[in-house]
Design a protein around this motif. Structure first.
Motif, PDB file in Angstrom:
ATOM      1  N   ARG A   1       0.837  -1.208   0.000  1.00  0.00           N
ATOM      2  CA  ARG A   1       0.000   0.000   0.000  1.00  0.00           C
ATOM      3  C   ARG A   1       0.872   1.259   0.000  1.00  0.00           C
ATOM      4  O   ARG A   1       0.602   2.226  -0.739  1.00  0.00           O
TER       5      ARG A   1
ATOM      6  N   ASP B   1       1.079   4.106  -2.975  1.00  0.00           N
ATOM      7  CA  ASP B   1       0.813   5.523  -2.735  1.00  0.00           C
ATOM      8  C   ASP B   1       1.965   6.385  -3.243  1.00  0.00           C
ATOM      9  O   ASP B   1       1.746   7.491  -3.778  1.00  0.00           O
TER      10      ASP B   1
ATOM     11  N   LYS C   1       1.587   6.678  -6.963  1.00  0.00           N
ATOM     12  CA  LYS C   1       0.466   7.558  -7.308  1.00  0.00           C
ATOM     13  C   LYS C   1       0.871   9.027  -7.221  1.00  0.00           C
ATOM     14  O   LYS C   1       0.362   9.873  -7.968  1.00  0.00           O
ATOM     15  N   ARG C   2       1.800   9.319  -6.289  1.00  0.00           N
ATOM     16  CA  ARG C   2       2.270  10.699  -6.141  1.00  0.00           C
ATOM     17  C   ARG C   2       3.338  11.053  -7.168  1.00  0.00           C
ATOM     18  O   ARG C   2       3.871  12.161  -7.163  1.00  0.00           O
TER      19      ARG C   2
END
Length: 556
Positions: free
Chosen positions: A545, A549, A552-553
């Motif tokens: 996870r 993340d 995604k950034r």
């Protein structure tokens, strides 16, 4: 009227449900002495399988010319209810021959195991091919006819130094026919006179009654089919008819040893009882069989020092007696015990400070495996040579002896090719590929692993493709690595192998991120997160996870 024996469906067959071992005074080794029926004259056909020159025969024994008595067939017209008889004859005669010092007799278990290992299709390989791979120089086959009170045994002894010899025994009661066959085999296989004490031991009735022997034979047949439910049932019945059958008690102990500590305690009591009987009558082979079984139980209980002492005793006695197969079994068991001890030390907090002690265990195991491989080469047993060479190769890698490890990997492959086993060849090529990968010899690693893929079963293809992908990735060929990981994942998607699905998705995500394809990497990690949560791997899920993340950034 005799009935076909079938285990009732509602019978409890938990391994712990066994009668306690009987007192030795109440159940003497073997069965009570009984009057013998007159021995029927032997019908001998053709010339001897061995030269009649007695000066050549002791030398053959010293150089271990392996013998196997397997593959007996039911004679035409044998009642379906008596189909256990060929198995019983194989077991009894083989066990008797294995008691003779100096004879190298392959156990029936080893012969049938080898046949299974060499099986690549629907049909097992023919016995001549299997026995040749085991190095057998003298094959004993034949037929058995019934019923037990009118047993007829026909044996054909085929050596590599002469014409076949045939012996026919019966019709007679089964135990009498077995004794006739035993006497004949001793005359053909043993050059010197068998002393009276050994002869009495060899001719000890195999059980109290044919019914007791029948149930034992049915247990053996069930074991060959991996039907443990029926194995336990038939062993219990055999013990009911004759609690003193040593092979029944050993098999029961082996089943019990796989379960609870309480059941293992019962198994240990069985083994002590049988061992006392064996020592009282001088049955050294049975004594060693019990010792090996008990040692394996001690390893399971992590009592490594006690196990090592038992295996070392077996090795010493078997060496003195020229019992090469029990010697190899003891050597292999002792080597495995040293490896287990090293693994135990490696798990301790101060493992690094015990590096010297750990390496000493590995070196001792290596020396033992060298000894085993030398014996197997002298026997011509290519079936056992391959797995032991592979085990030794991996051990040598841990010792940092990489060149010797490569030689052992190549030896394992040569043995697999010699016996014609696609499965064993695939395994050997895989380990060779891994060795080349660690040595950064990537082209050779790819060639070896592709050969593994060609030979491996369809079910194994995803794991082989993962290995190929790792080699491509190590070589810096990202696109080929991605292609193999994706192919492996596609082949795994409809299976329950969630761990390898997770591995593929994580590696795909990593490689996609390296190529700057963050969206594709995020998609792969999202699927990976679902699997990690299904597996309830909380720490792994948290890492996935967090990495998702980051991507995604826009992080690399």
């Amino acid at each position: 009227m005799r009935q076909t024996h079938r285990p009732p469906g509602d019978r409890c067959r938990q391994p712990g449900c066994f009668p306690e071992p009987h007192n030795a005074a109440r159940t003497p080794f073997g069965a009570p002495t009984r009057n013998r029926w007159a021995i029927v004259a032997l019908a001998l056909v053709a010339a001897p399988a061995f030269g009649d020159d007695a000066t050549t025969r002791p030398r053959e024994l010293r150089t271990w010319r392996p013998i196997a008595l397997v593959g007996l067939q039911p004679a035409d017209g044998l009642d379906a209810r008596d189909r256990w008889m060929p198995t019983a004859v194989e077991e009894v005669l083989t066990r008797r021959l294995r008691r003779v010092p100096g004879l190298a007799v392959v156990s029936t278990m080893r012969a049938y195991q080898a046949r299974r290992e060499m099986r690549d299709g629907d049909q097992p390989p023919p016995w001549p091919r299997v026995l040749a791979a085991l190095g057998v120089k003298t094959r004993i086959g034949g037929t058995v006819a019934g019923p037990p009170h009118q047993c007829r045994i026909r044996l054909e002894l085929v050596g590599d130094r002469g014409e076949p010899v045939t012996g026919e025994f019966g019709p007679a009661r089964m135990f009498d026919a077995l004794d006739q066959a035993t006497e004949w085999l001793l005359g053909r296989l043993v050059s010197s006179r068998v002393d009276d004490k050994l002869r009495r031991l060899l001719l000890t009735p195999p059980a109290r009654s044919p019914s007791a022997l029948e149930y034992y034979a049915r247990a053996v047949i069930a074991a060959r089919k991996d039907n443990m439910r029926d194995v336990v049932y038939y062993l219990e019945k055999a013990a009911d008819y004759d609690p003193g059958q040593p092979q029944v008690q050993i098999m029961l102990a082996q089943v019990e040893a796989r379960t609870s500590p309480e059941a293992r305690a019962t198994a240990a009591a069985r083994l002590r009882h049988i061992q006392r009987q064996a020592q009282q009558v001088g049955d050294v082979g049975l004594d060693l069989d019990v010792e090996l079984t008990h040692g394996a139980m001690l390893v399971a209980e992590r009592s490594f020092e006690s196990a090592a002492m038992r295996f070392a005793r077996c090795r010493e006695i078997a060496t003195e007696r020229g019992d090469v197969y029990r010697r190899i079994a003891a050597i292999n068991a002792l080597a495995d015990t040293y490896l287990s001890q090293e693994a135990e030390l490696a798990r301790q907090e101060d493992a690094e400070s015990k590096r010297e002690e750990r390496n000493a265990k590995l070196a001792a195991a290596s020396a033992l495996l060298d000894e085993a491989l030398d014996l197997l080469a002298r026997l011509g047993d290519r079936v056992a040579e391959g797995p032991i060479a592979n085990k030794h190769a991996l051990l040598l890698e841990r010792l940092g002896l990489n060149d010797r490890a490569l030689e052992m990997h190549q030896r394992s492959l040569a043995a697999a090719e010699a016996i014609g086993s696609r499965a064993n060849q695939a395994t050997a090529w895989m380990f060779l590929g891994q060795w080349y990968r660690r040595a950064q010899r990537y082209d050779e690693a790819l060639d070896a692993t592709r050969k593994c893929l060609e030979l491996a079963s369809r079910d194994a293809h995803p794991r082989v493709r993962i290995a190929l992908a790792d080699i491509y990735a190590a070589r810096g060929d990202t696109e080929e690595a991605l292609r193999e990981f994706q192919q492996a994942y596609d082949e795994l998607i409809d299976t329950d192998d969630l761990q390898n699905q997770l591995l593929c998705l994580e590696r795909i995500a990593e490689l996609q991120a390296q190529r700057g394809r963050n969206d594709a990497a995020v998609d792969a990690l999202t699927d990976a997160l679902d699997i990690a949560e299904v597996l309830e791997w909380k720490d792994r899920a948290a890492k996935i996870r967090a990495r998702r993340d980051q991507l995604k950034r826009g992080a690399p």
